[in-house]
Design a protein around this motif. Sequence first.
Motif, PDB file in Angstrom:
ATOM      1  N   GLU A   4      27.296 -27.110 -38.973  1.00 16.27           N
ATOM      2  CA  GLU A   4      27.264 -26.081 -39.833  1.00 16.27           C
ATOM      3  C   GLU A   4      26.456 -25.998 -41.037  1.00 16.27           C
ATOM      4  OE1 GLU A   4      31.498 -25.962 -41.450  1.00 16.27           O
ATOM      5  OE2 GLU A   4      32.218 -25.588 -39.381  1.00 16.27           O
ATOM      6  N   SER A   5      26.005 -27.321 -41.218  1.00 13.31           N
ATOM      7  CA  SER A   5      25.076 -27.562 -42.222  1.00 13.31           C
ATOM      8  C   SER A   5      23.618 -27.633 -41.665  1.00 13.31           C
ATOM      9  CB  SER A   5      25.223 -28.683 -42.961  1.00 13.31           C
ATOM     10  OG  SER A   5      26.294 -28.677 -43.794  1.00 13.31           O
ATOM     11  N   SER A   6      23.545 -27.090 -40.327  1.00 18.58           N
ATOM     12  CA  SER A   6      22.177 -27.114 -39.786  1.00 18.58           C
ATOM     13  C   SER A   6      21.630 -28.660 -39.339  1.00 18.58           C
ATOM     14  CB  SER A   6      21.129 -26.352 -40.736  1.00 18.58           C
ATOM     15  OG  SER A   6      21.596 -25.143 -40.919  1.00 18.58           O
ATOM     16  N   GLY A   7      22.737 -29.643 -39.276  1.00 20.21           N
ATOM     17  CA  GLY A   7      22.452 -30.726 -38.963  1.00 20.21           C
ATOM     18  C   GLY A   7      22.130 -30.913 -37.607  1.00 20.21           C
ATOM     19  N   ARG A   8      21.277 -31.901 -37.088  1.00 23.32           N
ATOM     20  CA  ARG A   8      20.872 -32.152 -35.755  1.00 23.32           C
ATOM     21  C   ARG A   8      21.587 -33.965 -35.580  1.00 23.32           C
ATOM     22  NH1 ARG A   8      16.212 -33.962 -32.862  1.00 23.32           N
ATOM     23  NH2 ARG A   8      15.111 -33.708 -34.799  1.00 23.32           N
ATOM     24  N   ILE A  28      18.766 -32.032 -42.220  1.00 18.96           N
ATOM     25  CA  ILE A  28      19.558 -31.632 -43.177  1.00 18.96           C
ATOM     26  C   ILE A  28      18.904 -31.604 -44.351  1.00 18.96           C
ATOM     27  CG2 ILE A  28      21.829 -32.071 -44.412  1.00 18.96           C
ATOM     28  CD1 ILE A  28      22.974 -33.434 -41.890  1.00 18.96           C
ATOM     29  N   ASP A  29      18.863 -30.399 -45.006  1.00 18.53           N
ATOM     30  CA  ASP A  29      17.897 -30.174 -46.040  1.00 18.53           C
ATOM     31  C   ASP A  29      18.858 -31.000 -47.333  1.00 18.53           C
ATOM     32  OD1 ASP A  29      19.512 -28.243 -47.149  1.00 18.53           O
ATOM     33  OD2 ASP A  29      18.268 -26.762 -46.148  1.00 18.53           O
ATOM     34  N   SER A  30      17.917 -31.095 -48.351  1.00 19.10           N
ATOM     35  CA  SER A  30      18.458 -31.824 -49.479  1.00 19.10           C
ATOM     36  C   SER A  30      19.686 -31.018 -50.209  1.00 19.10           C
ATOM     37  CB  SER A  30      17.526 -32.058 -50.785  1.00 19.10           C
ATOM     38  OG  SER A  30      17.103 -30.844 -51.146  1.00 19.10           O
ATOM     39  N   ALA A  31      19.821 -29.660 -50.235  1.00 20.56           N
ATOM     40  CA  ALA A  31      20.927 -28.967 -50.911  1.00 20.56           C
ATOM     41  C   ALA A  31      22.093 -28.881 -49.980  1.00 20.56           C
ATOM     42  CB  ALA A  31      20.458 -27.358 -50.881  1.00 20.56           C
ATOM     43  N   HIS A  32      21.965 -28.928 -48.620  1.00 17.67           N
ATOM     44  CA  HIS A  32      23.251 -29.177 -47.670  1.00 17.67           C
ATOM     45  C   HIS A  32      23.610 -30.600 -47.797  1.00 17.67           C
ATOM     46  CE1 HIS A  32      21.955 -25.333 -45.185  1.00 17.67           C
ATOM     47  NE2 HIS A  32      22.991 -25.172 -45.835  1.00 17.67           N
ATOM     48  N   PHE A  33      22.676 -31.726 -47.938  1.00 19.07           N
ATOM     49  CA  PHE A  33      23.142 -32.929 -47.920  1.00 19.07           C
ATOM     50  C   PHE A  33      23.841 -33.338 -48.978  1.00 19.07           C
ATOM     51  CE2 PHE A  33      22.414 -37.364 -49.186  1.00 19.07           C
ATOM     52  CZ  PHE A  33      22.602 -37.893 -48.122  1.00 19.07           C
ATOM     53  N   ASP A  34      23.633 -33.034 -50.264  1.00 13.32           N
ATOM     54  CA  ASP A  34      24.297 -32.970 -51.586  1.00 13.32           C
ATOM     55  C   ASP A  34      25.791 -32.548 -51.334  1.00 13.32           C
ATOM     56  OD1 ASP A  34      22.099 -34.291 -52.455  1.00 13.32           O
ATOM     57  OD2 ASP A  34      21.500 -32.766 -53.628  1.00 13.32           O
ATOM     58  N   SER A  35      25.765 -31.173 -50.549  1.00 11.57           N
ATOM     59  CA  SER A  35      27.077 -30.490 -50.679  1.00 11.57           C
ATOM     60  C   SER A  35      27.921 -31.313 -49.457  1.00 11.57           C
ATOM     61  CB  SER A  35      26.997 -29.154 -50.272  1.00 11.57           C
ATOM     62  OG  SER A  35      26.366 -28.978 -49.039  1.00 11.57           O
ATOM     63  N   LEU A  36      27.320 -31.659 -48.489  1.00 15.56           N
ATOM     64  CA  LEU A  36      27.832 -32.622 -47.442  1.00 15.56           C
ATOM     65  C   LEU A  36      28.778 -33.586 -47.947  1.00 15.56           C
ATOM     66  CD1 LEU A  36      25.972 -32.255 -44.240  1.00 15.56           C
ATOM     67  CD2 LEU A  36      28.369 -31.636 -44.262  1.00 15.56           C
ATOM     68  N   VAL A  37      27.816 -34.428 -48.831  1.00 12.54           N
ATOM     69  CA  VAL A  37      28.213 -35.661 -49.265  1.00 12.54           C
ATOM     70  C   VAL A  37      29.568 -35.235 -50.322  1.00 12.54           C
ATOM     71  CG1 VAL A  37      27.929 -37.521 -51.151  1.00 12.54           C
ATOM     72  CG2 VAL A  37      26.173 -36.828 -49.492  1.00 12.54           C
ATOM     73  N   GLU A  38      29.485 -34.266 -50.922  1.00 12.72           N
ATOM     74  CA  GLU A  38      30.730 -33.893 -51.792  1.00 12.72           C
ATOM     75  C   GLU A  38      31.841 -33.624 -51.142  1.00 12.72           C
ATOM     76  OE1 GLU A  38      31.045 -34.216 -55.127  1.00 12.72           O
ATOM     77  OE2 GLU A  38      29.047 -35.037 -55.075  1.00 12.72           O
ATOM     78  N   ARG A  39      31.588 -32.828 -49.962  1.00 11.11           N
ATOM     79  CA  ARG A  39      32.620 -32.374 -49.140  1.00 11.11           C
ATOM     80  C   ARG A  39      33.143 -33.631 -48.504  1.00 11.11           C
ATOM     81  NH1 ARG A  39      32.264 -27.567 -44.471  1.00 11.11           N
ATOM     82  NH2 ARG A  39      34.301 -27.763 -43.679  1.00 11.11           N
ATOM     83  N   PHE A  40      32.369 -34.614 -47.664  1.00  9.95           N
ATOM     84  CA  PHE A  40      33.190 -35.611 -46.948  1.00  9.95           C
ATOM     85  C   PHE A  40      33.897 -36.889 -48.013  1.00  9.95           C
ATOM     86  CE2 PHE A  40      29.522 -35.157 -43.619  1.00  9.95           C
ATOM     87  CZ  PHE A  40      30.330 -34.454 -42.913  1.00  9.95           C
TER      88      PHE A  40
END
Length: 225
Positions: free
Chosen positions: A164-168, A193-205
């Motif tokens: 969902e975060s465009s990660g491969r 995963i770009d930096s904006a998506h990465f930061d939000s993923l870390v928070e979500r996880f």
Amino acid sequence: MLIKEWMSRSVVTINHEDTLYDASKLFQTMVISMLPVMENGVLVGILTDGDVKKATPSDATTLDKFEIPGLMDAVKIKSVMSKPVVTIELDHTVDEAAVIMLKNGISGLPVLNRTGRIEGIITKSDIFRCFVSFTGVSKEGQIFAFRLHDRLGTIQSIIDIIRESSGRLCSIMTSYDDVEEGGRTVFFHTFDIDSAHFDSLVERFHGTGGLLYAADLSQGFRKIF
């Protein structure tokens, strides 16, 4: 991850009647860490660079430096080699080779075909190359480490969020070591995963629990929870 895809096929061997000095010269001139020892075409032992160093007079000796080669030339390989030889067959996997090396405290294995003929050598360096290749770490992607309940759907839910975060997804690695019964440690290696998506993923996880470690190798960012 078959051994034949990662082993070194150019095998340098030595005869059991050769000398410690012969072996020393090979280790000095070739990029090798071990020598299979042969007798009439049959593998009878293994000699490592460590074996040669142990059998060579130390720098503290009172011997003249010109005397040492002569002494080494009097020592036959068969008297210092290790035997019996721990080997592995060509159709086994890198994982199996790693377990055998770890259990036996050795740094490499001669690889044999079904007739017992040496086809190659697999060493701990080859294991490292394989590990780095399959994890994707050398591509400077992202890593997420979780402590998860070992139940159906837990891994898939994380994969879905990453996509969902465009990660491969590059690889997923699981370990049951040092975890409570019913749990496992899972490592996800991802790309793109770009930096904006990465930061939000870390928070979500982190908010959902179970996240142990997150890293974005392209940014040099690492965080342990």
